[in-house]
Write a protein that holds these residues in place. Structure first.
Motif, PDB file in Angstrom:
ATOM      1  N   UNK A  26       0.814  -1.215   0.000  1.00 29.06           N
ATOM      2  CA  UNK A  26       0.000   0.000   0.000  1.00 29.06           C
ATOM      3  C   UNK A  26       0.847   1.265   0.000  1.00 29.06           C
ATOM      4  N   UNK A  27       2.031   1.213   0.598  1.00 33.16           N
ATOM      5  CA  UNK A  27       2.884   2.410   0.618  1.00 33.16           C
ATOM      6  C   UNK A  27       3.308   2.801  -0.794  1.00 33.16           C
ATOM      7  N   UNK A  28       3.484   1.820  -1.668  1.00 33.14           N
ATOM      8  CA  UNK A  28       3.828   2.136  -3.052  1.00 33.14           C
ATOM      9  C   UNK A  28       2.667   2.853  -3.736  1.00 33.14           C
ATOM     10  N   UNK A  29       1.448   2.334  -3.560  1.00 35.98           N
ATOM     11  CA  UNK A  29       0.286   2.992  -4.150  1.00 35.98           C
ATOM     12  C   UNK A  29       0.094   4.396  -3.578  1.00 35.98           C
ATOM     13  N   UNK A  30       0.344   4.559  -2.285  1.00 32.56           N
ATOM     14  CA  UNK A  30       0.227   5.877  -1.663  1.00 32.56           C
ATOM     15  C   UNK A  30       1.211   6.862  -2.298  1.00 32.56           C
ATOM     16  N   UNK A  31       2.435   6.394  -2.550  1.00 29.74           N
ATOM     17  CA  UNK A  31       3.455   7.265  -3.139  1.00 29.74           C
ATOM     18  C   UNK A  31       3.066   7.663  -4.564  1.00 29.74           C
ATOM     19  N   UNK A  32       2.511   6.711  -5.312  1.00 29.40           N
ATOM     20  CA  UNK A  32       2.083   7.012  -6.683  1.00 29.40           C
ATOM     21  C   UNK A  32       0.904   7.983  -6.672  1.00 29.40           C
ATOM     22  N   UNK A  33      -0.042   7.762  -5.759  1.00 27.45           N
ATOM     23  CA  UNK A  33      -1.204   8.651  -5.649  1.00 27.45           C
ATOM     24  C   UNK A  33      -0.768  10.081  -5.331  1.00 27.45           C
ATOM     25  N   UNK A  34       0.195  10.214  -4.415  1.00 28.60           N
ATOM     26  CA  UNK A  34       0.706  11.545  -4.068  1.00 28.60           C
ATOM     27  C   UNK A  34       1.418  12.188  -5.256  1.00 28.60           C
ATOM     28  N   UNK A  35       2.150  11.379  -6.027  1.00 26.21           N
ATOM     29  CA  UNK A  35       2.814  11.898  -7.222  1.00 26.21           C
ATOM     30  C   UNK A  35       1.787  12.405  -8.227  1.00 26.21           C
ATOM     31  N   UNK A  36       0.753  11.607  -8.476  1.00 24.14           N
ATOM     32  CA  UNK A  36      -0.277  11.990  -9.439  1.00 24.14           C
ATOM     33  C   UNK A  36      -0.915  13.327  -9.048  1.00 24.14           C
ATOM     34  N   UNK A  37      -1.118  13.521  -7.758  1.00 26.69           N
ATOM     35  CA  UNK A  37      -1.735  14.766  -7.283  1.00 26.69           C
ATOM     36  C   UNK A  37      -0.847  15.987  -7.546  1.00 26.69           C
ATOM     37  N   UNK A  49      12.505   0.398 -14.747  1.00 23.89           N
ATOM     38  CA  UNK A  49      12.258  -0.873 -14.089  1.00 23.89           C
ATOM     39  C   UNK A  49      10.762  -1.092 -13.981  1.00 23.89           C
ATOM     40  N   UNK A  50      10.074  -0.962 -15.122  1.00 26.02           N
ATOM     41  CA  UNK A  50       8.606  -0.879 -15.123  1.00 26.02           C
ATOM     42  C   UNK A  50       7.913  -2.213 -14.853  1.00 26.02           C
ATOM     43  N   UNK A  51       8.657  -3.313 -14.884  1.00 30.78           N
ATOM     44  CA  UNK A  51       8.090  -4.601 -14.493  1.00 30.78           C
ATOM     45  C   UNK A  51       6.868  -4.976 -15.312  1.00 30.78           C
ATOM     46  N   UNK A  52       5.835  -5.445 -14.634  1.00 31.88           N
ATOM     47  CA  UNK A  52       4.605  -5.881 -15.309  1.00 31.88           C
ATOM     48  C   UNK A  52       3.679  -4.727 -15.673  1.00 31.88           C
ATOM     49  N   UNK A  53       4.105  -3.506 -15.365  1.00 35.51           N
ATOM     50  CA  UNK A  53       3.272  -2.328 -15.628  1.00 35.51           C
ATOM     51  C   UNK A  53       2.324  -1.988 -14.501  1.00 35.51           C
ATOM     52  N   UNK A  54       2.194  -2.894 -13.533  1.00 30.91           N
ATOM     53  CA  UNK A  54       1.318  -2.692 -12.391  1.00 30.91           C
ATOM     54  C   UNK A  54       2.128  -2.679 -11.106  1.00 30.91           C
ATOM     55  N   UNK A  55       1.810  -1.720 -10.213  1.00 29.24           N
ATOM     56  CA  UNK A  55       0.736  -0.737 -10.322  1.00 29.24           C
ATOM     57  C   UNK A  55       1.156   0.595 -10.949  1.00 29.24           C
ATOM     58  N   UNK A  56       2.452   0.851 -11.103  1.00 25.38           N
ATOM     59  CA  UNK A  56       2.913   2.217 -11.381  1.00 25.38           C
ATOM     60  C   UNK A  56       2.387   2.761 -12.706  1.00 25.38           C
ATOM     61  N   UNK A  57       2.773   2.137 -13.811  1.00 20.64           N
ATOM     62  CA  UNK A  57       2.373   2.665 -15.118  1.00 20.64           C
ATOM     63  C   UNK A  57       0.855   2.654 -15.273  1.00 20.64           C
ATOM     64  N   UNK A  58       0.217   1.623 -14.759  1.00 18.00           N
ATOM     65  CA  UNK A  58      -1.239   1.519 -14.889  1.00 18.00           C
ATOM     66  C   UNK A  58      -1.937   2.683 -14.191  1.00 18.00           C
ATOM     67  N   UNK A  59      -1.545   2.983 -12.954  1.00 19.11           N
ATOM     68  CA  UNK A  59      -2.182   4.079 -12.210  1.00 19.11           C
ATOM     69  C   UNK A  59      -1.913   5.426 -12.887  1.00 19.11           C
ATOM     70  N   UNK A  60      -0.704   5.634 -13.354  1.00 20.50           N
ATOM     71  CA  UNK A  60      -0.362   6.892 -14.008  1.00 20.50           C
ATOM     72  C   UNK A  60      -1.123   7.055 -15.326  1.00 20.50           C
ATOM     73  N   UNK A  61      -1.202   5.978 -16.101  1.00 13.88           N
ATOM     74  CA  UNK A  61      -1.924   6.043 -17.374  1.00 13.88           C
ATOM     75  C   UNK A  61      -3.417   6.262 -17.147  1.00 13.88           C
ATOM     76  N   UNK A  62      -3.976   5.599 -16.133  1.00 14.58           N
ATOM     77  CA  UNK A  62      -5.399   5.784 -15.819  1.00 14.58           C
ATOM     78  C   UNK A  62      -5.695   7.225 -15.424  1.00 14.58           C
ATOM     79  N   UNK A  63      -4.693   7.924 -14.865  1.00 15.15           N
ATOM     80  CA  UNK A  63      -4.857   9.322 -14.472  1.00 15.15           C
ATOM     81  C   UNK A  63      -4.650  10.276 -15.652  1.00 15.15           C
TER      82      UNK A  63
END
Length: 209
Positions: A26-37, A49-63
């Motif tokens: 959850x801390x990773x998702x929190x950090x991404x959410x704060x970045x998006x804001x 190091x985008x890995x499987x695309x989840x959660x980082x790229x997916x959350x950013x693209x959805x935003x």
């Protein structure tokens, strides 16, 4: 002693098992959410190091952001392209990538520095700082530790890991000309047999305008 595997070998073998093991971070998702804001609309974001695309790229693209991910493991690039078609994913080693200074609104790197040497990590951090625009953000996460070339087993794979303490890592970001704007430390247990709790640190830093 077993030869340490490269990042490409490890993550080609792990594939979606890695995503599964870390899906509850959850801390990773929190950090991404704060970045998006903090991002402007339709920001250009580089995910190293985008890995499987989840959660980082997916959350950013959805935003609504324009996301390009690079990973050293061909299998991860293949999975990410299938899972997150709204972003672009390319095969590439972050030690070898080059971009014009000020090319990106933000750069993210989640746990992709750990198999680099300390010297390589310092070099990469310096480059990230230059790649973001004035006012742009770097979001970096790692497993903090005062270790240099430590042989460990990660999800069943022998790897050689290097890292820094949270204080030393923040110092590297500042030395690269960035200002720390957010820091979070957490403990996480990957969902994987034999996994033990590991510390995580999430640092967001801004290039001064």
């Amino acid at each position: 002693m077993t030869r340490p595997e490269s990042a490409a070998e490890v993550f080609d073998a792990l594939g979606k098992d890695y995503e599964h093991a870390f899906r509850a971070a959850t801390a990773q998702r929190d950090a991404i959410t704060a970045l998006i804001a903090s991002l402007p609309p339709q920001a250009k974001v580089l995910d190293l190091g985008s890995g499987t695309g989840r959660p980082t790229a997916e959350l950013l693209a959805e935003a609504g952001h324009d996301v390009t991910g690079y990973d050293v493991a061909p299998k991860m690039v293949e999975i990410a392209r299938a899972q997150v078609p709204a972003a672009r994913f390319e095969l590439g080693d972050q030690r070898e990538l080059t971009f014009e200074d000020g090319s990106w609104d933000a750069v993210t790197t989640f746990f992709s520095l750990l198999q680099l040497t300390r010297a390589e990590q310092e070099t990469v951090i310096g480059r990230l700082a230059a790649w973001v625009k004035p006012g742009g953000l770097v979001l970096l996460a790692t497993v903090p530790a005062d270790v240099d070339g430590l042989d460990i087993v990660f999800m069943g794979h022998p790897v050689r890991a290097s890292s820094f303490t949270p204080e030393a890592l923040a110092g590297l970001l500042r030395a690269a000309g960035l200002e720390i704007v957010r820091e979070e430390q957490a403990e996480f247990v990957p969902d994987h047999p034999g996994a033990t709790p590991e510390p995580h640190v999430y640092l967001t830093a801004r290039r001064p305008s």
